[in-house]
Design an enzyme around this catalytic site. Structure first.
Site, mmCIF file in Angstrom:
data_model
loop_
_atom_site.group_PDB
_atom_site.id
_atom_site.type_symbol
_atom_site.label_atom_id
_atom_site.label_comp_id
_atom_site.label_asym_id
_atom_site.label_seq_id
_atom_site.Cartn_x
_atom_site.Cartn_y
_atom_site.Cartn_z
ATOM 1 N N LYS A 19 -79.312 57.246 106.673
ATOM 2 C CA LYS A 19 -79.013 57.610 105.274
ATOM 3 C C LYS A 19 -78.594 59.082 105.208
ATOM 4 C CE LYS A 19 -82.651 56.048 102.918
ATOM 5 N NZ LYS A 19 -83.559 55.759 101.813
ATOM 6 N N ARG A 26 -70.401 62.162 103.059
ATOM 7 C CA ARG A 26 -69.925 62.267 101.679
ATOM 8 C C ARG A 26 -69.887 63.739 101.248
ATOM 9 N NH1 ARG A 26 -70.363 62.578 96.369
ATOM 10 N NH2 ARG A 26 -69.534 60.857 95.164
ATOM 11 N N ARG A 44 -82.293 50.239 103.393
ATOM 12 C CA ARG A 44 -83.613 49.623 103.256
ATOM 13 C C ARG A 44 -84.023 48.952 104.569
ATOM 14 N NH1 ARG A 44 -82.315 45.628 105.416
ATOM 15 N NH2 ARG A 44 -81.346 43.734 104.702
ATOM 16 N N VAL A 45 -85.333 48.814 104.714
ATOM 17 C CA VAL A 45 -85.830 48.018 105.834
ATOM 18 C C VAL A 45 -86.165 46.660 105.240
ATOM 19 C CG1 VAL A 45 -87.690 47.751 107.525
ATOM 20 C CG2 VAL A 45 -86.729 50.015 107.065
ATOM 21 N N LYS A 46 -85.728 45.603 105.900
ATOM 22 C CA LYS A 46 -85.947 44.246 105.381
ATOM 23 C C LYS A 46 -87.454 43.980 105.251
ATOM 24 C CE LYS A 46 -83.533 39.895 106.342
ATOM 25 N NZ LYS A 46 -82.419 40.154 105.421
ATOM 26 N N ASP A 71 -80.042 42.655 110.741
ATOM 27 C CA ASP A 71 -80.071 43.518 109.549
ATOM 28 C C ASP A 71 -81.493 43.875 109.129
ATOM 29 O OD1 ASP A 71 -80.767 40.991 108.647
ATOM 30 O OD2 ASP A 71 -79.687 41.175 106.751
ATOM 31 N N LYS A 111 -66.698 34.832 102.191
ATOM 32 C CA LYS A 111 -67.615 33.700 102.395
ATOM 33 C C LYS A 111 -67.370 32.649 101.308
ATOM 34 C CE LYS A 111 -71.251 35.425 105.157
ATOM 35 N NZ LYS A 111 -72.665 35.230 105.461
ATOM 36 N N GLU A 138 -77.460 47.033 110.501
ATOM 37 C CA GLU A 138 -76.220 46.511 109.911
ATOM 38 C C GLU A 138 -75.759 47.444 108.787
ATOM 39 O OE1 GLU A 138 -75.032 42.130 109.062
ATOM 40 O OE2 GLU A 138 -75.806 42.884 107.159
ATOM 41 N N ILE A 152 -75.498 40.795 91.701
ATOM 42 C CA ILE A 152 -75.764 39.743 90.709
ATOM 43 C C ILE A 152 -76.008 38.404 91.427
ATOM 44 C CG2 ILE A 152 -74.731 38.384 88.808
ATOM 45 C CD1 ILE A 152 -75.144 41.262 87.927
HETATM 46 P P1 0O2 Z 1 -80.815 40.684 102.087
HETATM 47 O O1 0O2 Z 1 -81.762 40.364 100.998
HETATM 48 O O2 0O2 Z 1 -79.543 41.282 101.600
HETATM 49 O O3 0O2 Z 1 -81.443 41.454 103.190
HETATM 50 P P2 0O2 Z 1 -76.080 34.708 107.330
HETATM 51 O O4 0O2 Z 1 -77.291 35.286 106.645
HETATM 52 O O5 0O2 Z 1 -76.376 33.621 108.296
HETATM 53 O O6 0O2 Z 1 -74.949 34.378 106.373
HETATM 54 P P3 0O2 Z 1 -75.932 36.865 109.234
HETATM 55 O O7 0O2 Z 1 -75.615 36.363 110.591
HETATM 56 O O8 0O2 Z 1 -77.326 37.324 109.016
HETATM 57 O O9 0O2 Z 1 -75.434 35.820 108.167
HETATM 58 O O10 0O2 Z 1 -74.996 38.072 108.975
HETATM 59 P P4 0O2 Z 1 -74.130 38.526 107.768
HETATM 60 O O11 0O2 Z 1 -73.587 37.419 106.956
HETATM 61 O O12 0O2 Z 1 -73.162 39.495 108.356
HETATM 62 O O13 0O2 Z 1 -75.154 39.372 106.912
HETATM 63 C C1 0O2 Z 1 -76.099 38.830 106.086
HETATM 64 C C2 0O2 Z 1 -76.269 39.776 104.917
HETATM 65 O O14 0O2 Z 1 -75.003 39.919 104.259
HETATM 66 C C3 0O2 Z 1 -77.183 39.204 103.865
HETATM 67 O O15 0O2 Z 1 -78.494 39.566 104.132
HETATM 68 C C4 0O2 Z 1 -76.654 39.838 102.582
HETATM 69 O O16 0O2 Z 1 -77.080 41.184 102.481
HETATM 70 C C5 0O2 Z 1 -75.168 39.837 102.840
HETATM 71 N N1 0O2 Z 1 -74.570 38.555 102.428
HETATM 72 C C6 0O2 Z 1 -73.991 37.645 103.221
HETATM 73 N N2 0O2 Z 1 -73.523 36.613 102.513
HETATM 74 C C7 0O2 Z 1 -73.801 36.870 101.220
HETATM 75 C C8 0O2 Z 1 -73.539 36.169 99.987
HETATM 76 O O17 0O2 Z 1 -72.959 35.082 99.935
HETATM 77 N N3 0O2 Z 1 -74.003 36.767 98.844
HETATM 78 C C9 0O2 Z 1 -74.646 37.970 98.858
HETATM 79 N N4 0O2 Z 1 -75.051 38.470 97.675
HETATM 80 N N5 0O2 Z 1 -74.901 38.640 99.995
HETATM 81 C C10 0O2 Z 1 -74.488 38.101 101.164
HETATM 82 P P5 0O2 Z 1 -79.683 38.590 103.723
HETATM 83 O O18 0O2 Z 1 -80.551 38.414 104.900
HETATM 84 O O19 0O2 Z 1 -79.154 37.370 103.096
HETATM 85 O O20 0O2 Z 1 -80.475 39.236 102.630
#
Ligand code: 0O2
Length: 208
Positions: A19, A26, A44-46, A71, A111, A138, A152
């Protein structure tokens, strides 16, 4: 320290360091009075509960979390314009304090949900008391409009436990297109907007 605190410690350290580094970029643009491709940065940390849900969903065993959930440490860079995203990606590629492991372009390949963003997975070395630990993080890079949509949609997904009703899904897909159209419109008047921003900043500085 419990097991999770110990596991998450290098991720917390990495998010804090990244961060500072990304916000620093910036600041450097602002000092040079250039348009900054970075509008703001979050990190953030998940949470443990989300790590467990994802591991369960993707059938990942506990000993593979570090490699397969990329991530756990998450950074987000928001940009004003779609073009800024490539500028930021190039800035990341030029750095030597981490290694890029993978890039996923969900802007050219959105997606099915309508989600657009550019993901860069990095391997980042963290200095811990017992030596160096390399972790994955990530970095999601997106415009303000893409971020608005994703925020949203994320809350609706949470509300409906990942099963958004079809009718709302369709509306969200249409909203994603509208957000993308907004980005395109803004890109067309980018020069005009940037001129106005420089003018606004100068005026504010002289009146302070
Ligand atoms: P959070 O709450 O954001 O931490 P996958 O989860 O299988 O689709 P993968 O392999 O984990 O995919 O990697 P990807 O798609 O590069 O990254 C996943 C993260 O991208 C998600 O984390 C979201 O932050 C974001 N993301 C991906 N697809 C979408 C979507 O359709 N809508 C939204 N709003 N965010 C998305 P997490 O773990 O879902 O959750």
């Amino acid at each position: 320290m419990d097991h999770w605190d110990q596991f998450l410690a290098p991720y917390k350290q990495a998010v804090e360091e990244l961060k500072v580094k990304l916000k620093g970029l910036r600041g450097q643009f602002a000092n040079q009075r250039f348009h900054s491709p970075i509008e703001f940065v979050t990190g953030r940390v998940k949470p443990v509960a989300s790590i467990l849900v994802k591991a369960n969903l993707k059938n990942i065993s506990m000993d593979k979390l570090e490699r397969e959930i990329q991530d756990i440490a998450g950074l987000r860079i928001m940009c004003q314009f779609v073009d800024d995203i490539q500028t930021v990606v190039q800035l990341l590629r030029n750095r030597n304090d981490f290694r890029i492991v993978e890039e996923r372009n969900y802007i050219h390949h959105k997606k099915p949900s309508g989600y657009r963003s550019y993901h860069v997975v990095i391997e980042y070395p963290v200095q811990m008391v017992d030596g160096e630990k390399k972790i994955l993080a990530e970095i999601q890079i997106r415009t303000l409009a893409m971020n608005f949509w994703a925020t949203i949609e994320h809350s609706l997904n949470y509300k409906y436990h990942g099963q958004i009703p079809d009718e709302i899904k369709k509306r969200l897909q249409a909203a994603a297109e509208a957000a993308f159209h907004l980005d395109e419109q803004m890109s067309e008047i980018k020069d005009e907007i940037q001129e106005a921003q420089v003018y606004f900043k100068k005026n504010r500085e002289t009146s302070e």
